[in-house]
Design an enzyme around this catalytic site. Structure first.
Site, PDB file in Angstrom:
ATOM      1  N   HIS A  39     -82.080  -7.412 -42.946  1.00 23.74           N
ATOM      2  CA  HIS A  39     -83.227  -6.973 -42.147  1.00 23.74           C
ATOM      3  C   HIS A  39     -82.875  -7.324 -40.688  1.00 23.74           C
ATOM      4  O   HIS A  39     -83.432  -8.244 -40.099  1.00 23.74           O
ATOM      5  CB  HIS A  39     -84.490  -7.695 -42.621  1.00 23.74           C
ATOM      6  CG  HIS A  39     -85.770  -7.068 -42.180  1.00 23.74           C
ATOM      7  ND1 HIS A  39     -85.835  -6.127 -41.160  1.00 23.74           N
ATOM      8  CD2 HIS A  39     -87.052  -7.242 -42.604  1.00 23.74           C
ATOM      9  CE1 HIS A  39     -87.102  -5.767 -41.000  1.00 23.74           C
ATOM     10  NE2 HIS A  39     -87.856  -6.425 -41.864  1.00 23.74           N
TER      11      HIS A  39
ATOM     12  N   ARG B 150     -96.019  -4.388 -40.908  1.00 23.83           N
ATOM     13  CA  ARG B 150     -95.558  -4.803 -39.578  1.00 23.83           C
ATOM     14  C   ARG B 150     -94.352  -4.025 -39.079  1.00 23.83           C
ATOM     15  O   ARG B 150     -94.334  -3.541 -37.952  1.00 23.83           O
ATOM     16  CB  ARG B 150     -95.167  -6.288 -39.587  1.00 23.83           C
ATOM     17  CG  ARG B 150     -96.239  -7.222 -39.173  1.00 23.83           C
ATOM     18  CD  ARG B 150     -96.000  -8.562 -39.806  1.00 23.83           C
ATOM     19  NE  ARG B 150     -96.113  -8.405 -41.245  1.00 23.83           N
ATOM     20  CZ  ARG B 150     -97.258  -8.517 -41.903  1.00 23.83           C
ATOM     21  NH1 ARG B 150     -98.338  -8.872 -41.281  1.00 23.83           N
ATOM     22  NH2 ARG B 150     -97.320  -8.319 -43.204  1.00 23.83           N
ATOM     23  N   THR B 151     -93.316  -3.942 -39.900  1.00 24.57           N
ATOM     24  CA  THR B 151     -92.078  -3.333 -39.396  1.00 24.57           C
ATOM     25  C   THR B 151     -92.326  -1.872 -39.040  1.00 24.57           C
ATOM     26  O   THR B 151     -91.882  -1.387 -38.003  1.00 24.57           O
ATOM     27  CB  THR B 151     -90.950  -3.480 -40.432  1.00 24.57           C
ATOM     28  OG1 THR B 151     -90.861  -4.858 -40.791  1.00 24.57           O
ATOM     29  CG2 THR B 151     -89.619  -3.034 -39.870  1.00 24.57           C
TER      30      THR B 151
ATOM     31  N   LYS C 230     -87.903  16.604 -56.307  1.00 21.56           N
ATOM     32  CA  LYS C 230     -87.337  17.837 -56.891  1.00 21.56           C
ATOM     33  C   LYS C 230     -85.887  17.628 -57.287  1.00 21.56           C
ATOM     34  O   LYS C 230     -85.159  18.565 -57.578  1.00 21.56           O
ATOM     35  CB  LYS C 230     -87.403  18.972 -55.874  1.00 21.56           C
ATOM     36  CG  LYS C 230     -88.798  19.336 -55.436  1.00 21.56           C
ATOM     37  CD  LYS C 230     -88.727  20.489 -54.434  1.00 21.56           C
ATOM     38  CE  LYS C 230     -90.048  20.739 -53.748  1.00 21.56           C
ATOM     39  NZ  LYS C 230     -89.874  21.581 -52.551  1.00 21.56           N
TER      40      LYS C 230
ATOM     41  N   ARG D 243     -86.089   2.155 -44.027  1.00 23.35           N
ATOM     42  CA  ARG D 243     -86.197   1.015 -44.956  1.00 23.35           C
ATOM     43  C   ARG D 243     -85.992   1.561 -46.347  1.00 23.35           C
ATOM     44  O   ARG D 243     -86.570   2.585 -46.714  1.00 23.35           O
ATOM     45  CB  ARG D 243     -87.579   0.376 -44.822  1.00 23.35           C
ATOM     46  CG  ARG D 243     -87.860  -0.636 -45.907  1.00 23.35           C
ATOM     47  CD  ARG D 243     -89.122  -1.405 -45.669  1.00 23.35           C
ATOM     48  NE  ARG D 243     -88.929  -2.421 -44.652  1.00 23.35           N
ATOM     49  CZ  ARG D 243     -89.752  -3.458 -44.468  1.00 23.35           C
ATOM     50  NH1 ARG D 243     -90.814  -3.598 -45.247  1.00 23.35           N
ATOM     51  NH2 ARG D 243     -89.516  -4.341 -43.535  1.00 23.35           N
TER      52      ARG D 243
HETATM   53  C1  NCD Z   1     -90.344  -8.863 -44.818  1.00 28.28           C
HETATM   54  C2  NCD Z   1     -89.606  -7.741 -45.471  1.00 28.28           C
HETATM   55  O1  NCD Z   1     -90.181  -6.705 -45.800  1.00 28.28           O
HETATM   56  O2  NCD Z   1     -88.426  -7.927 -45.663  1.00 28.28           O
HETATM   57  N1  NCD Z   1     -91.362  -8.644 -43.941  1.00 28.28           N
HETATM   58  C3  NCD Z   1     -91.139  -8.093 -42.718  1.00 28.28           C
HETATM   59  O3  NCD Z   1     -90.413  -7.143 -42.583  1.00 28.28           O
HETATM   60  N2  NCD Z   1     -91.761  -8.674 -41.665  1.00 28.28           N
HETATM   61  C4  NCD Z   1     -90.544 -10.017 -45.678  1.00 28.28           C
HETATM   62  C5  NCD Z   1     -91.451  -9.874 -46.856  1.00 28.28           C
HETATM   63  O4  NCD Z   1     -91.866  -8.795 -47.252  1.00 28.28           O
HETATM   64  O5  NCD Z   1     -91.727 -10.927 -47.417  1.00 28.28           O
END
Ligand code: NCD
Length: 359
Positions: A171, A88-89, A117, A138
């Site tokens: 997040h 999703r993100t 490397k 991320r």
């Molecule tokens: C979450 C995450 O990756 O922190 N999901 C998200 O970004 N919508 C929560 C999760 O993975 O449970």
């Protein structure tokens, strides 16, 4: 807020600050420059972002509107660096970039970058900044996005950094979409102020719950329940922030007793990817599932949320209830992330102007 320059503070000093103390370092020329911790967003900024997201959503409904939005950032490029799994993100940011015309490049797997490397992640990301105007990242290490923003601020090509999930700690853009969803759900019943929110599940390692709990301190009269088995309870750092902001909260483990009292339930899955030795399998989380039977004891205006992905925390039979808003959260994420990107590039006024003139 008095802005402060990130390249004027040592990493040691900066990393010892509370999220609230760090906030002024993420602003430039009166607007958000980096988006790294949820607590950096003040109430006026949150309200502006939510109203801008609604503008974008309305403008994007027409072909002319979409083309207006897509011509905003056609001369800029973004890097999506996702060193942890994401559906999703990642797609949400990709869609948000497309909505505002920002070209995207991506690295979704560190094993395909020069990190194999022996290059340091810092050097890898400094390379990205040479090609792009925005880094959306991320990473499994807590605080890493902040470290990168600080590192880039000391180079000749600093670019804004958006934290799309860091370790177990933050997040922030998920918290923004959660706030936007709550705002929209409660718009006819007084907004978020005065509401009671229950966080349920793995609150210790769930960065979404931690970020949203931190952001709720910006609202008046909010009360929070943290409902989890003792091993998965919320961290003391978040409780200290709630204490400092005088937000009342209760730590509890009787889920059913809490349901009739709350206006929003925020369900989360067990975050067992952080297990060292499969220890989570010994914890019985089944008492923390939301079932179809719970619908009858939930207030009629309440909402059921989940950052997703879900496992068994919410029975699929609940999905059809109008109070289940987790699929709406997904769509809201695209609008609020578009709004965030537009405001980072100082385009809020242009987009609001289009909205006022044409809609
Ligand atoms: C979450 C995450 O990756 O922190 N999901 C998200 O970004 N919508 C929560 C999760 O993975 O449970």
């Amino acid at each position: 807020m008095n802005e402060k320059a990130l390249n004027q503070v040592s990493w040691e000093k900066f990393s010892g600050m509370t999220p609230d103390e760090r906030a002024p370092y993420f602003m430039e020329h009166g607007r958000t420059y980096h988006a790294l911790v949820s607590q950096q967003f003040s109430r006026p900024i949150l309200e502006d972002l939510c109203s801008l997201a609604t503008c974008v959503r309305r403008i994007a409904k027409t072909r002319e509107g979409s083309s207006f939005l897509q011509s905003r950032l056609f001369d800029k490029r973004a890097m999506l660096y996702f060193a942890q799994p994401s559906t999703r993100t990642y797609l949400s940011f990709d869609s948000a970039c497309q909505t505002v015309g920002l070209d995207c490049m991506d690295v979704r797997d560190s094993s395909t970058s020069s990190e194999v490397k022996g290059e340091s992640p810092e050097d890898t990301i400094r390379t990205f900044s040479s090609y792009t105007d925005l880094i959306i990242m991320r990473h499994p290490a807590g605080g890493f996005a902040e470290r990168i923003a600080w590192m880039l601020s000391n180079t000749s090509r600093p670019v804004p950094v958006i934290n799309a999930g860091s370790g177990k700690d933050q997040h922030p853009t998920q918290a923004l979409l959660d706030i936007y969803t709550l705002e929209r759900s409660f718009e006819n019943i007084g907004g978020i102020d005065g509401k009671t929110v229950a966080f349920v599940g793995d609150l210790n390692r769930g960065r979404t719950a931690r970020s949203l709990a931190g952001l709720l301190t910006k609202y008046d009269g909010v009360k929070i329940y943290f409902v989890a088995p003792p091993e998965l309870q919320i961290g003391v750092d978040i409780l200290a922030q709630l204490d400092a902001a005088k937000v009342p909260y209760e730590i509890c483990h009787e889920f059913e007793q809490v349901i009739p009292d709350v206006d929003a339930i925020y369900m989360t899955r067990i975050q067992d990817e952080w297990d060292v030795d499969n220890e989570s399998r010994l914890i019985d989380t089944s008492k923390f599932y939301f079932t179809k039977d719970h619908l009858s004891i939930l207030k009629k205006d309440a909402v059921i949320m989940h950052p997703l992905p879900r496992r068994k925390e919410i029975d699929v039979a609940v999905d059809g209830d109008p109070r289940a808003v987790y699929w709406r959260q997904v769509r809201n994420g695209m609008w609020i992330r578009s709004a965030l990107i537009l405001s980072i590039f100082g385009l809020d006024d242009k987009v609001r102007g289009y909205c006022e003139e044409n809609l």
